[in-house]
Design an enzyme around this catalytic site. Structure first.
Site, mmCIF file in Angstrom:
data_model
loop_
_atom_site.group_PDB
_atom_site.id
_atom_site.type_symbol
_atom_site.label_atom_id
_atom_site.label_comp_id
_atom_site.label_asym_id
_atom_site.label_seq_id
_atom_site.Cartn_x
_atom_site.Cartn_y
_atom_site.Cartn_z
ATOM 1 N N SER A 63 0.797 -1.216 0.000
ATOM 2 C CA SER A 63 0.000 0.000 0.000
ATOM 3 C C SER A 63 0.842 1.284 0.000
ATOM 4 O O SER A 63 1.637 1.505 -0.901
ATOM 5 C CB SER A 63 -0.936 -0.073 1.207
ATOM 6 O OG SER A 63 -1.845 0.977 1.222
ATOM 7 N N ASP A 113 -1.526 1.256 -3.722
ATOM 8 C CA ASP A 113 -2.321 0.161 -4.310
ATOM 9 C C ASP A 113 -3.739 0.639 -4.666
ATOM 10 O O ASP A 113 -4.618 -0.177 -4.928
ATOM 11 C CB ASP A 113 -2.359 -1.068 -3.382
ATOM 12 C CG ASP A 113 -3.004 -0.782 -2.042
ATOM 13 O OD1 ASP A 113 -3.086 0.394 -1.655
ATOM 14 O OD2 ASP A 113 -3.429 -1.745 -1.374
ATOM 15 N N ASP A 144 -6.279 2.053 -3.055
ATOM 16 C CA ASP A 144 -7.513 1.862 -2.282
ATOM 17 C C ASP A 144 -7.812 3.051 -1.370
ATOM 18 O O ASP A 144 -8.813 3.046 -0.663
ATOM 19 C CB ASP A 144 -7.534 0.532 -1.511
ATOM 20 C CG ASP A 144 -6.395 0.397 -0.530
ATOM 21 O OD1 ASP A 144 -5.584 1.338 -0.409
ATOM 22 O OD2 ASP A 144 -6.305 -0.667 0.116
ATOM 23 N N GLU A 159 -12.480 5.819 6.397
ATOM 24 C CA GLU A 159 -11.512 6.244 7.403
ATOM 25 C C GLU A 159 -11.056 7.642 6.980
ATOM 26 O O GLU A 159 -11.071 7.974 5.781
ATOM 27 C CB GLU A 159 -10.313 5.299 7.440
ATOM 28 C CG GLU A 159 -10.669 3.943 8.025
ATOM 29 C CD GLU A 159 -9.441 3.110 8.358
ATOM 30 O OE1 GLU A 159 -9.345 2.659 9.494
ATOM 31 O OE2 GLU A 159 -8.580 2.922 7.481
ATOM 32 N N GLY A 166 -2.088 -0.697 15.195
ATOM 33 C CA GLY A 166 -2.150 -2.101 14.781
ATOM 34 C C GLY A 166 -1.137 -2.395 13.690
ATOM 35 O O GLY A 166 -0.968 -3.544 13.275
ATOM 36 N N THR A 167 -0.473 -1.374 13.165
ATOM 37 C CA THR A 167 0.461 -1.595 12.057
ATOM 38 C C THR A 167 1.896 -1.170 12.387
ATOM 39 O O THR A 167 2.807 -1.464 11.635
ATOM 40 C CB THR A 167 0.008 -0.805 10.803
ATOM 41 O OG1 THR A 167 -0.015 0.587 11.142
ATOM 42 C CG2 THR A 167 -1.368 -1.217 10.333
HETATM 43 P P1 NG1 Z 1 -2.961 1.902 12.894
HETATM 44 O O1 NG1 Z 1 -1.481 1.772 12.684
HETATM 45 O O2 NG1 Z 1 -3.588 0.739 13.628
HETATM 46 O O3 NG1 Z 1 -3.321 3.237 13.484
HETATM 47 C C1 NG1 Z 1 -3.292 2.608 10.312
HETATM 48 C C2 NG1 Z 1 -4.308 3.687 10.070
HETATM 49 C C3 NG1 Z 1 -5.673 3.056 9.855
HETATM 50 C C4 NG1 Z 1 -5.655 1.952 8.810
HETATM 51 C C5 NG1 Z 1 -4.474 1.010 9.004
HETATM 52 C C6 NG1 Z 1 -4.281 0.042 7.850
HETATM 53 C C7 NG1 Z 1 -4.445 5.900 11.102
HETATM 54 C C8 NG1 Z 1 -4.510 6.683 12.351
HETATM 55 N N1 NG1 Z 1 -4.393 4.571 11.235
HETATM 56 O O4 NG1 Z 1 -3.687 1.869 11.451
HETATM 57 O O5 NG1 Z 1 -6.598 4.050 9.549
HETATM 58 O O6 NG1 Z 1 -5.702 2.487 7.518
HETATM 59 O O7 NG1 Z 1 -3.246 1.718 9.203
HETATM 60 O O8 NG1 Z 1 -3.646 0.609 6.751
HETATM 61 O O9 NG1 Z 1 -4.451 6.467 9.988
HETATM 62 ZN ZN ZN Z 2 -3.716 1.093 0.226
#
Ligand code: NG1
Ligand code: ZN
Length: 533
Positions: free
Chosen positions: A63, A282, A284, A376, A504-505
């Site tokens: 992405s 990507d 999206d 989002e 989460g990332t």
């Molecule tokens: P995390 O890292 O859990 O905050 C981020 C984005 C999400 C989502 C995911 C997946 C923010 C604050 N958080 O998540 O909206 O897109 O990556 O790509 O933008």
């Molecule tokens: Zn993407």
């Protein structure tokens, strides 16, 4: 077959790392992903067999991440994200020692009551990263070892693979989602767009920054299927479409750059009031923006796209005489600007639901409405229509030319919008359609409400897993006492709102704050961050 898996797994040894199927699948430096992609191939085969041979999609992409990263995620049969419980099976298999892969595979087969004789069918694609072909080879090794049938769609945007997965599984049924080909995707969008903008005028070109990713060549292809500006259609200027220099991917361009830096790509040559948008790597995610002669750079993010779509579809439903029977709602996360939430609830009079971060949660909540709009703030989202809504659009007898026209636009939107997942190309055509119907420039769109000043900070913490949340991630339950301290701080700020949650990332905590003024939002964010350290 057992031996095949063991032997193939040995060719894709696992590094000494722990992997986790997160909100965006597995994602990291590409050179660490070989064993992960191989094992995801095995999971895809298991999942397909479990579902009686329905086709599963595998997308290889990272992405908006830098060019040296890559990732892999699974797509369920109707084009949705992988069902939650299976994320854990993917994680288990990804972390099994090489010699155990085959045993873990068969244990899952047994525990999940999967018949190994059932056919397994998988389709896959990748973005433009140089690491893609090698990772595809690891995937194919797994699919062969697991005895799966497969189709290689080569380069696609993530939403195109979601589209193809759904089309493959609905082909020849009354629920058919479209022709099972990349061309089918362009034809569906092109035809729907022409119907949606019929009789309306799109003023001036839209400049699309493609993040130097796969969206560039795919948008160039899509343009061939769209009515041209000179024929009452759309004039699209494609920029940042260099896929031959891989190091340029997402570099100083793209939706993530624009959203996080709150500025246009430095290469932008846009004049004041020019309509601009950016895709991510990507395709999206989609973010719009323009240069206001008075106020400078103006960002029109996912919240803005959601409010625009909800307002338009709400109006159409009323004009079509369907407002009473269809439940329309908007789904957001805690990162949505408070002003957008207020606008939807108070001005549009529509309900808002808040879910945890991650598109799968938003998508799921959106399906509870007849028309569920979810985005989002970062620009990832779409609109989903219930079976009841689709039926109502089809069978409703119009009682006036205005009703007939509203119904036809609604029907066109159901084809124009990629209902499987957020799709930047489809979302861009949706925004263009709405602006044309409303005869709005980006300025009028921007004036619908005023964003509360906000700040998002990344906080390095010793252990992000210590931070446990509730209420769609808006409140901390652990560490105990911390939420009370945050609440006490927030109270001191006019229009203050703040929350902290573990990413989460990434290995970090994120703190978000908004308040009546820029300096107060910054102050609140840094004070909450200090509390969390
Ligand atoms: P995390 O890292 O859990 O905050 C981020 C984005 C999400 C989502 C995911 C997946 C923010 C604050 N958080 O998540 O909206 O897109 O990556 O790509 O933008
Ligand atoms: Zn993407």
């Amino acid at each position: 077959m057992a031996d095949a898996i063991l032997a193939a797994a040995a060719k894709h040894p696992k590094p000494d790392l722990t992997f986790q199927y997160g909100t965006a699948g597995f994602r990291m430096k590409a050179n660490l992903l070989d064993s992960v992609v191989f094992r995801v191939g095995l999971v895809a085969a298991l999942r397909s067999r479990k579902l009686g041979g329905l086709t599963i999609g595998v997308m290889i992409t990272a992405s908006h991440n830098p060019p040296e990263d890559n990732g892999v995620k699974l797509v369920d049969p109707m084009g949705e994200m992988l069902e939650n419980s299976w994320e854990a099976y993917a994680t288990t298999l990804a972390n099994a020692p090489d010699a155990e892969v085959e045993n873990v595979y068969h244990k899952l087969e047994k525990d999940l009551k999967i018949n190994p004789e059932t056919p397994a069918r998988v389709i896959y694609a990748r973005d433009t990263r140089t690491s893609g072909p090698k990772l595809v080879a690891a995937l194919v090794d797994a699919l062969k070892a697991a005895g799966a049938e497969y189709t290689d769609y080569r380069l696609l945007t993530t939403p195109q693979l979601h589209y193809l997965t759904r089309c493959t599984n609905t082909e020849g049924t009354p629920q058919s989602y479209g022709d099972v080909s990349e061309k089918g995707y362009y034809e569906k969008l092109g035809t729907a767009f022409a119907r949606a903008i019929k009789g309306k005028k799109i003023v001036g070109p839209v400049t699309v920054d493609c993040a130097n990713g796969v969206g560039g060549p795919k948008l160039a292809e899509l343009v061939k299927y769209l009515p041209k500006g000179s024929e009452g259609g759309i004039d699209i200027k494609i920029v940042n479409d260099d896929v031959l220099r891989p190091e340029t991917l997402n570099h100083e361009c793209g939706a993530d750059f624009v959203k996080t830096k709150q500025r246009a790509p430095p290469s932008s040559k846009a004049a004041p009031n020019d309509r601009c948008c950016s895709l991510d790597g990507d395709a999206d995610r989609l973010i719009y923006y323009f240069n206001d002669p008075e106020h400078g750079f103006r960002l029109l993010d996912g919240d803005r796209i959601a409010t625009l779509a909800a307002s338009f579809i709400g109006d159409l439903a009323r004009e079509a005489g369907l407002a009473e029977e269809l439940k329309i709602g908007v789904v957001q996360t805690a990162y949505a600007n408070g002003a957008s939430t207020k606008y939807v609830e108070k001005t549009l009079g529509l309900p808002v639901v808040c879910t945890p971060t991650g598109v799968k949660w938003l998508h799921h909540a959106a399906t509870k409405f007849d028309v569920g709009v979810y985005f989002e703030a970062n620009g990832h989202g779409t609109v989903v229509f219930s079976q009841q809504a689709l039926k109502a659009f089809k069978i409703k007898e119009p009682e006036s030319p205005a009703q007939a026209s509203a119904l036809e636009t609604l029907r066109a939107l159901t084809d124009l919008i990629n209902q499987t997942v957020g799709d930047a190309l489809s979302d861009m055509l949706l925004v263009e359609t709405i602006l044309a119907h409303k005869a709005w420039t980006p300025r009028e769109w921007d004036l619908t409400y005023t964003d509360l000043p906000n700040r998002l900070v990344r906080v390095e913490v010793a252990d992000r897993n210590m931070f446990k949340t509730t209420d769609a991630e808006r409140k901390l339950v652990e560490p105990s006492g911390l939420q009370e301290q945050i609440d006490a701080l927030v109270k001191k700020f006019k229009d203050g709102r703040s929350f902290a949650r573990a990413s989460g990332t990434e290995d970090a905590l994120r703190v978000y704050a908004e308040a009546a003024t820029r300096s107060e939002a910054d102050d609140l964010a840094s004070k909450v961050a200090a509390l969390c350290k």
